[in-house]
Design an enzyme around this catalytic site. Structure first.
Site, PDB file in Angstrom:
ATOM      1  N   GLY A   9       0.831  -1.197   0.000  1.00  0.00           N
ATOM      2  CA  GLY A   9       0.000   0.000   0.000  1.00  0.00           C
ATOM      3  C   GLY A   9       0.856   1.233   0.000  1.00  0.00           C
ATOM      4  N   ASN A  10       0.230   2.355   0.168  1.00  0.00           N
ATOM      5  CA  ASN A  10       1.013   3.574   0.287  1.00  0.00           C
ATOM      6  C   ASN A  10       0.357   4.494   1.295  1.00  0.00           C
ATOM      7  OD1 ASN A  10      -1.074   4.918  -1.327  1.00  0.00           O
ATOM      8  ND2 ASN A  10      -0.205   3.704  -2.965  1.00  0.00           N
TER       9      ASN A  10
END
Ligand code: CTP
Ligand code: CA
Length: 225
Positions: free
Chosen positions: A33-34
């Site tokens: 993810g970020n």
């Protein structure tokens, strides 16, 4: 100073906003993810709706309340976000505020990946995700009058932002410097500058809700230009 977004500024326009991160699943318990809270995109969708727009919010995995008057579509991955955006078109304005993952695992393992011996390494092969913003901006049948991108940058913020404005064929790009205390990511505050062909506007740093109103006012202005 730019006018605050008021009722009517985007009256009757269909506005698609993407927000939040995307999660790219590796196996049933792990993902890539970020860092994105989704707050800026949600604030922009809320502001567009207050300004009279028919708002569609394509949201990555975040736990935020749906703004009043906004139609929300929840997605998880970049591929799902692209699909939801394409289904939401045509529209008058597209605002890509999501932090879309650039890479996704080449394959999803339906079984949990088990660790191997101490000292051993694990290599995960990643492939590029679709660039939703570029695709939307180049679609002739999308009906779009204004396409807006976001860019979180370090170093030469203005230079990178202007490169993306041209490369992705955008009408407007909103850049913010990351790694500065008290802005970006999980913060409620932000500092940002908008660039377009032949102009720029620095927004006074402040709450994302106010910046969203400033951005909607600028969008209305650029649509008239
Ligand atoms: N974007 C998108 N789809 C992607 C990657 C990015 O729609 N697969 C959009 C983002 O929503 C944002 C803009 O493109 O509005 C810029 O994102 P950014 O990550 O800054 O640009 P990239 O082209 O991915 O370049 P890089 O990460 O290498 O700086
Ligand atoms: Ca990226």
């Amino acid at each position: 100073a730019p006018a605050a977004a008021g009722p009517g500024l985007l009256q009757g326009l269909r506005v698609i906003v993407t927000a939040g991160p995307t999660y790219e699943d590796l196996d049933p318990v792990r993902y890539l993810g970020n860092r994105s809270s989704g707050k800026m995109g949600f604030a922009v969708a809320a502001s567009a709706a207050r300004a009279g727009a028919e708002g569609v919010l394509v949201a990555g995995p975040v736990q935020l309340p749906t703004p009043p008057g906004v139609q929300r579509v929840d997605v998880r991955s970049a591929v799902q976000m692209r699909q939801a955006v394409m289904e939401a078109l045509p529209a008058d304005v597209y605002i890509g505020a999501a932090a879309v993952a650039d890479y996704t695992p080449r394959s999803f393992s339906p079984s949990k990946i088990k660790k191997t011996g101490a000292g051993q390494t694990l290599t995960v092969e990643l492939v590029r995700t679709p660039d939703i913003l570029s695709e939307v901006a180049s679609r002739e049948d999308a009906g779009l009058k204004l396409v807006v991108g976001f860019a979180a940058e370090t170093d030469d913020v203005a230079g990178y932002a202007r490169q993306k404005l041209a490369a992705k064929r955008l009408d407007l790009i909103v850049a913010n410097r990351v790694g500065v205390p008290g802005s970006g990511f999980e913060s409620d505050d932000n500092a940002m500058t908008a660039y377009w062909n032949g102009g720029e506007r620095e927004f006074p740093p402040g709450p994302k809700v106010r910046l969203a109103d400033d951005l909607v006012a600028l969008i209305a202005e650029r649509m008239r230009a």
